[in-house]
Design an enzyme around this catalytic site. Structure first.
Site, short mmCIF file in Angstrom:
data_model
loop_
_atom_site.label_atom_id
_atom_site.label_comp_id
_atom_site.label_asym_id
_atom_site.label_seq_id
_atom_site.Cartn_x
_atom_site.Cartn_y
_atom_site.Cartn_z
CG ASP A 187 -2.04 1.15 1.41
OD1 ASP A 187 -1.80 2.44 0.79
OD2 ASP A 187 -3.27 1.19 1.70
CE LYS B 55 -1.45 11.69 -20.25
NZ LYS B 55 -2.82 11.68 -20.58
CD GLU C 89 -7.92 9.49 -26.90
OE1 GLU C 89 -7.02 7.93 -26.64
OE2 GLU C 89 -7.92 9.84 -26.50
CG HIS D 49 -0.40 13.55 -25.32
ND1 HIS D 49 0.81 13.14 -24.68
CD2 HIS D 49 -1.53 12.73 -24.59
CE1 HIS D 49 0.78 12.06 -23.26
NE2 HIS D 49 -0.64 11.46 -23.85
CE LYS E 150 -10.92 9.89 -23.72
NZ LYS E 150 -10.26 8.64 -23.86
#
Length: 491
Positions: free
Chosen positions: A97, A151, A219, A243, A343
Site C-alpha cells: 500500500d 501525466k 481517438e 500531448h 474521444k
C-alpha cells in the site's frame, strides 16, 4: 611487456520498480514495452522488474496474471516462447500500500544490493508525494535513483507545483523523468531531423510562408474503464495540457544549439512562454468544447458519454476540445495554430499539418480551390510524412491536380522501430532526459491552460454535442473556416 590495462568496474544491477504494476498502464504499455526490450536484448541483463500493487498475490500469482493479461497487448509475431519465459523470470511482485510506510520494508528486501533503481509511478498523481516520501523514509533513494512521473501531473498549476515541490525534496531535477509518450514516437523525434537536419524547409518555416498549423490527436475509443478518472479531468487536462502542447513545441521551437537535454528544453520553454494568453472573450470565440452522444464507432453502436459507467448523468466534462492559439514571436506572428483532440471520433488519428501560404497570384484559372502545399506528418496509426504539391495532369492543356511525395518510415528503413514507451524506458535507464519534460515546461503549460479552464467555468456553457463516430461539433469546422482553412479530412 605491455602495461596492464585498468579494469572497468562492472555495471550495477538494475531494478525497475512499477507502482501500479497490475494496473491498466502497466498491462497495456509498460510490461509489453519491457518485454520487447528484453526480446531484442536492449534491456540490461541484470534488470529485475518489480511490480507493486495492493492485490494479495505472491510471485506465481502475478506471473500468471501477466501471462493471462499482457500477452494480448504484444504483437503475436514478437511472442517467442523462450523469450517470454525469460521475461517472466525477471518479474517479481510486492504487495504494498503506497500510503503505508511500513510496507516499504518488503520492497527494500526485494531489491538487488547496490542496484540502480528506476521508480515508475504508474498511479494517480495524488499518490506521488506519499510514494516518494515513503521511499525516502525506507532509505531506498540515492543519487543514482530515478523517478518516472506519469501525466497528468496535477489538476491545475497549484497542484502541479505542489507535486513538483514534494517530489523535488527527494529527487533532483536530473533524476526526475516526466513522461509524455508522444515524445517517444519515431515521427515526433524525426521532426527534429526534418527541421534541423535539412535546409529545404527552414527558410519557409515561418510567417508569412506558413498559413496555418493544425495538430490533431483523435481517438475512436470512448472513456471506457477510465470514466471515473476522466470525468474529473476532461480533454483539456488529459490531452491538450501535455500531448498537444508538447507537439506544438517541437513544431514551433527555434533551433537548439545542440541535442543536450537542456538546450532542447530551453527552446521548448520559449514556445510555451510565447503563447498568447487567452481572455474570457478569446475563449468564447476561439475554443470549442464538445461531448459525445450515442452513435457508431468502428461499425458498432456506441453509447453517449452520459451513458458510460461511472459518469454522472449531468456531467459537463468535455470529451472534445478544438481551439485556436497564437505564438507571440517573429517566426509565428499572425499564424493561427489549431489544436484538436477528442474521444469517439471518426477514426484514430494523430497528425500535424503545416499549411503553406497560397501563391500570391495564380496563372492557372482552372487550378483546384484547395490548399496547394501542405506538409502532413502522421503519428498514428501509421507513421509517415507527406508533402503535397500541385502538378500537371498528363495530356494537353494545363489541368492541375495535387500530388504527394511520401516518406513511409516503415518501408524506408529495414530496422525495427521501437514503440514509444519502449524507447522512453530505455532513455530512462540510460539517463537521457531530452524527451522528457522539465519542471518549468510543465508549469508554463499549466499557466497557459488554466485561464482557459477558468474562463469555461465563468462562461458556464455546456459542451456542444457531437455524435460518436464523427469529427466533433460543427463549431470546430467553423473555427477553421474563419481563417480560410479546413481540417485535413475536410480539405
Amino acid at each position: 611487456m605491455a602495461a596492464p590495462q585498468p579494469t572497468q568496474a562492472p555495471a550495477a544491477p538494475l531494478d525497475m520498480v512499477i507502482f501500479g504494476g497490475a494496473g491498466d498502464l502497466s498491462v497495456r504499455k509498460l510490461l509489453p514495452a519491457l518485454y520487447m526490450a528484453h526480446l531484442h536484448h536492449t534491456l540490461p541483463e541484470s534488470t529485475r522488474i518489480h511490480a507493486l500493487g495492493r492485490q494479495a498475490w505472491d510471485r506465481a500469482a502475478f506471473t500468471q496474471f501477466v501471462d493471462d493479461k499482457v500477452r494480448g497487448f504484444i504483437d503475436p509475431k514478437a511472442l517467442d516462447d523462450a523469450a517470454w519465459k525469460g521475461f517472466l523470470d525477471r518479474l517479481g511482485y510486492v504487495c504494498l500500500d503506497a500510503t503505508q510506510a511500513n510496507d516499504f520494508t518488503a520492497l527494500g528486501q526485494a531489491l538487488q544490493p547496490g542496484s540502480d533503481r528506476v521508480y515508475y509511478l504508474a498511479t494517480a498523481p495524488t499518490l506521488f508525494t506519499a510514494i516518494c516520501g515513503n521511499l525516502h523514509g525506507a532509505g531506498l533513494i540515492d543519487e543514482r535513483s530515478r523517478v518516472v512521473l506519469e501525466k497528468p501531473l496535477g489538476h491545475d498549476l497549484a497542484s502541479a507545483r505542489a507535486i513538483n515541490d514534494e517530489v523535488g525534496r527527494y529527487f533532483t531535477e536530473p533524476q526526475t523523468f516526466r513522461i509524455d509518450h508522444y515524445l517517444g514516437k519515431e515521427t515526433v523525434q524525426n521532426m527534429m531531423v526534418l527541421r534541423f537536419g535539412n535546409t529545404i524547409f527552414e527558410p519557409l518555416w515561418r510567417s508569412p510562408y506558413i498559413k496555418s498549423v493544425q495538430i490533431t490527436v483523435a481517438e475512436a475509443v470512448g472513456v471506457g474503464s477510465r470514466a471515473g478518472f476522466y470525468d474529473g479531468t476532461g480533454a483539456m487536462r488529459d490531452m491538450v495540457q501535455n500531448h498537444l502542447l508538447q507537439l506544438l513545441c517541437i513544431v514551433a521551437m527555434e533551433p537548439p544549439v545542440s541535442l543536450d537535454p537542456d538546450a532542447v528544453r530551453d527552446e521548448k520553454l520559449k514556445v510555451l512562454r510565447s503563447l498568447r494568453p487567452m481572455t474570457v472573450a478569446d475563449v468564447a470565440r476561439d475554443t470549442v468544447r464538445g461531448q459525445y452522444t450515442a452513435g457508431a464507432s468502428n461499425g458498432d453502436k456506441a453509447v453517449g458519454y452520459h451513458q458510460e459507467a461511472n459518469v454522472p448523468a449531468d456531467s459537463t466534462t468535455e470529451t472534445f476540445v478544438a481551439l485556436r492559439a497564437h505564438i507571440n514571436n517573429w517566426r509565428w506572428a499572425n499564424v493561427p495554430i489549431f489544436l484538436r483532440t477528442g474521444k469517439r471520433m471518426a477514426e484514430r488519428r494523430s497528425e500535424i499539418v503545416i499549411e503553406f501560404a497560397d501563391v500570391p497570384y495564380t496563372i492557372f484559372p482552372d487550378a483546384p480551390r484547395q490548399p496547394v502545399n501542405r506538409l502532413m506528418i502522421r503519428l498514428q496509426p501509421e507513421e509517415h510524412v507527406q508533402l503535397q504539391m500541385m502538378a500537371k495532369e498528363p495530356g494537353s492543356g494545363m489541368r492541375l491536380r495535387p500530388v504527394s511525395l511520401d516518406l513511409d518510415l516503415e518501408s524506408a528503413f529495414s530496422v525495427r522501430r521501437a514503440e514509444a514507451y519502449e524507447r522512453l524506458l530505455m532513455d530512462v535507464i540510460k539517463g537521457r532526459l531530452t524527451h522528457f519534460m522539465r519542471r518549468d515546461e510543465l508549469e508554463a503549460a499549466w499557466s497557459w491552460v488554466e485561464p482557459i479552464l477558468d474562463a469555461w467555468g465563468n462562461l458556464n456553457e455546456k459542451p456542444r454535442a457531437y455524435t460518436a463516430g464523427s469529427w466533433g461539433p460543427a463549431a470546430s469546422s467553423a473555427l477553421m473556416a474563419r481563417e480560410g482553412s479546413a481540417w485535413a479530412e475536410e480539405a
